[in-house]
Design a protein around this motif. Structure first.
Motif, PDB file in Angstrom:
ATOM      1  N   ASN A  38       0.850  -1.176   0.000  1.00  0.00           N
ATOM      2  CA  ASN A  38       0.000   0.000   0.000  1.00  0.00           C
ATOM      3  C   ASN A  38       0.893   1.235   0.000  1.00  0.00           C
ATOM      4  O   ASN A  38       2.109   1.134   0.217  1.00  0.00           O
ATOM      5  CB  ASN A  38      -0.943   0.010   1.208  1.00  0.00           C
ATOM      6  CG  ASN A  38      -2.269   0.659   0.886  1.00  0.00           C
ATOM      7  OD1 ASN A  38      -2.369   1.509   0.012  1.00  0.00           O
ATOM      8  ND2 ASN A  38      -3.302   0.254   1.600  1.00  0.00           N
ATOM      9  N   LYS A  81       7.780  -6.271   8.105  1.00  0.00           N
ATOM     10  CA  LYS A  81       7.354  -4.999   7.533  1.00  0.00           C
ATOM     11  C   LYS A  81       8.512  -4.322   6.802  1.00  0.00           C
ATOM     12  O   LYS A  81       9.626  -4.291   7.302  1.00  0.00           O
ATOM     13  CB  LYS A  81       6.839  -4.076   8.629  1.00  0.00           C
ATOM     14  CG  LYS A  81       5.676  -4.650   9.411  1.00  0.00           C
ATOM     15  CD  LYS A  81       5.427  -3.841  10.686  1.00  0.00           C
ATOM     16  CE  LYS A  81       4.327  -4.440  11.514  1.00  0.00           C
ATOM     17  NZ  LYS A  81       4.734  -5.663  12.210  1.00  0.00           N
ATOM     18  N   ARG A 101      -1.210  -9.921   6.089  1.00  0.00           N
ATOM     19  CA  ARG A 101      -2.231  -8.859   6.145  1.00  0.00           C
ATOM     20  C   ARG A 101      -2.187  -8.140   7.483  1.00  0.00           C
ATOM     21  O   ARG A 101      -2.308  -6.922   7.557  1.00  0.00           O
ATOM     22  CB  ARG A 101      -3.600  -9.492   5.893  1.00  0.00           C
ATOM     23  CG  ARG A 101      -4.788  -8.598   6.152  1.00  0.00           C
ATOM     24  CD  ARG A 101      -5.046  -7.662   4.981  1.00  0.00           C
ATOM     25  NE  ARG A 101      -6.135  -6.776   5.265  1.00  0.00           N
ATOM     26  CZ  ARG A 101      -7.380  -6.971   4.857  1.00  0.00           C
ATOM     27  NH1 ARG A 101      -7.693  -8.018   4.163  1.00  0.00           N
ATOM     28  NH2 ARG A 101      -8.310  -6.083   5.142  1.00  0.00           N
ATOM     29  N   ALA A 102      -1.942  -8.884   8.571  1.00  0.00           N
ATOM     30  CA  ALA A 102      -1.851  -8.267   9.901  1.00  0.00           C
ATOM     31  C   ALA A 102      -0.667  -7.302   9.971  1.00  0.00           C
ATOM     32  O   ALA A 102      -0.773  -6.230  10.578  1.00  0.00           O
ATOM     33  CB  ALA A 102      -1.740  -9.348  10.972  1.00  0.00           C
ATOM     34  N   ASP A 105      -1.716  -4.180   8.054  1.00  0.00           N
ATOM     35  CA  ASP A 105      -2.693  -3.429   8.848  1.00  0.00           C
ATOM     36  C   ASP A 105      -2.029  -2.710  10.018  1.00  0.00           C
ATOM     37  O   ASP A 105      -2.411  -1.589  10.364  1.00  0.00           O
ATOM     38  CB  ASP A 105      -3.788  -4.356   9.363  1.00  0.00           C
ATOM     39  CG  ASP A 105      -4.724  -4.833   8.263  1.00  0.00           C
ATOM     40  OD1 ASP A 105      -4.737  -4.227   7.171  1.00  0.00           O
ATOM     41  OD2 ASP A 105      -5.439  -5.829   8.498  1.00  0.00           O
ATOM     42  N   CYS A 108      -0.509   0.487   8.831  1.00  0.00           N
ATOM     43  CA  CYS A 108      -1.570   1.464   8.555  1.00  0.00           C
ATOM     44  C   CYS A 108      -2.158   2.054   9.830  1.00  0.00           C
ATOM     45  O   CYS A 108      -2.589   3.206   9.843  1.00  0.00           O
ATOM     46  CB  CYS A 108      -2.666   0.831   7.700  1.00  0.00           C
ATOM     47  SG  CYS A 108      -2.126   0.384   6.038  1.00  0.00           S
ATOM     48  N   GLU A 109      -2.157   1.303  10.916  1.00  0.00           N
ATOM     49  CA  GLU A 109      -2.626   1.831  12.200  1.00  0.00           C
ATOM     50  C   GLU A 109      -1.620   2.796  12.803  1.00  0.00           C
ATOM     51  O   GLU A 109      -1.999   3.823  13.369  1.00  0.00           O
ATOM     52  CB  GLU A 109      -2.891   0.688  13.167  1.00  0.00           C
ATOM     53  CG  GLU A 109      -4.137  -0.098  12.858  1.00  0.00           C
ATOM     54  CD  GLU A 109      -4.342  -1.257  13.820  1.00  0.00           C
ATOM     55  OE1 GLU A 109      -3.877  -1.177  14.976  1.00  0.00           O
ATOM     56  OE2 GLU A 109      -4.959  -2.253  13.397  1.00  0.00           O
ATOM     57  N   TRP A 115      -4.527   5.894   2.754  1.00  0.00           N
ATOM     58  CA  TRP A 115      -3.921   4.813   1.981  1.00  0.00           C
ATOM     59  C   TRP A 115      -4.602   4.676   0.635  1.00  0.00           C
ATOM     60  O   TRP A 115      -5.821   4.740   0.538  1.00  0.00           O
ATOM     61  CB  TRP A 115      -3.951   3.514   2.778  1.00  0.00           C
ATOM     62  CG  TRP A 115      -3.101   3.663   4.001  1.00  0.00           C
ATOM     63  CD1 TRP A 115      -3.507   3.953   5.264  1.00  0.00           C
ATOM     64  CD2 TRP A 115      -1.678   3.611   4.046  1.00  0.00           C
ATOM     65  NE1 TRP A 115      -2.430   4.072   6.095  1.00  0.00           N
ATOM     66  CE2 TRP A 115      -1.292   3.869   5.378  1.00  0.00           C
ATOM     67  CE3 TRP A 115      -0.690   3.368   3.102  1.00  0.00           C
ATOM     68  CZ2 TRP A 115       0.038   3.885   5.783  1.00  0.00           C
ATOM     69  CZ3 TRP A 115       0.637   3.377   3.496  1.00  0.00           C
ATOM     70  CH2 TRP A 115       0.988   3.636   4.825  1.00  0.00           C
ATOM     71  N   TYR A 119      -7.989  -3.639  -0.428  1.00  0.00           N
ATOM     72  CA  TYR A 119      -7.542  -5.016  -0.279  1.00  0.00           C
ATOM     73  C   TYR A 119      -8.404  -5.952  -1.114  1.00  0.00           C
ATOM     74  O   TYR A 119      -9.554  -5.671  -1.390  1.00  0.00           O
ATOM     75  CB  TYR A 119      -7.646  -5.453   1.187  1.00  0.00           C
ATOM     76  CG  TYR A 119      -6.780  -4.658   2.102  1.00  0.00           C
ATOM     77  CD1 TYR A 119      -5.393  -4.754   2.031  1.00  0.00           C
ATOM     78  CD2 TYR A 119      -7.319  -3.806   3.053  1.00  0.00           C
ATOM     79  CE1 TYR A 119      -4.587  -4.036   2.864  1.00  0.00           C
ATOM     80  CE2 TYR A 119      -6.509  -3.084   3.900  1.00  0.00           C
ATOM     81  CZ  TYR A 119      -5.149  -3.198   3.805  1.00  0.00           C
ATOM     82  OH  TYR A 119      -4.346  -2.486   4.643  1.00  0.00           O
TER      83      TYR A 119
END
Length: 130
Positions: A38, A81, A101-102, A105, A108-109, A115, A119
């Motif tokens: 992303n 990451k 995916r976690a 996410d 992004c948090e 973004w 997804y």
């Protein structure tokens, strides 16, 4: 080493080995057909969030091929990451990839930007090779 930019040839990296590391990181970040990737434009109030929460990868600062206004490019990481911050000014962007995916996410948090990509179900089907 030099790289051809919109405004001519500009210095890129001092060593071929470092340029190769950057190339591998770029492929890991941008490859994979968009899965677990992303990007967002970073507003000024979020510029410090990246170095505050993620470890800087020891690569020298370098300019984007698009022009000197998108300087410097910096890489960051955390387990699962990978992040690339393009610039420190008004038009800075953050490109991210998570192993899962976690992981995506979680980035992004931490950096609640706007973004650009949504997804799909295929996100969790394969893990990238890092």
């Amino acid at each position: 080493m030099l790289v051809q930019a919109r405004h001519g040839w500009v210095p890129f990296m001092d060593q071929v080995s470092v340029a190769c590391v950057e190339l591998v990181l770029s492929e890991a970040l941008l490859g994979g057909g968009g899965r677990l990737y992303n990007a967002c434009e970073l507003p000024a109030d979020l510029l410090d969030a990246v170095p505050e929460h993620f470890q800087r990868i020891e690569l020298p600062d370098y300019p984007m091929w698009t022009g000197p206004e998108e300087f410097p490019v910096r890489w960051f990481s955390a387990p699962g990451k990978l992040l690339r911050q393009d610039g420190l000014g008004v038009h800075s962007w953050l490109h991210i990839r998570g192993r899962t995916r976690a992981d995506l996410d979680a980035i992004c948090e931490i950096v609640p930007g706007r973004w650009s990509l949504g997804y799909t179900e295929s996100l969790s089907s394969e893990q990238p090779p890092f």
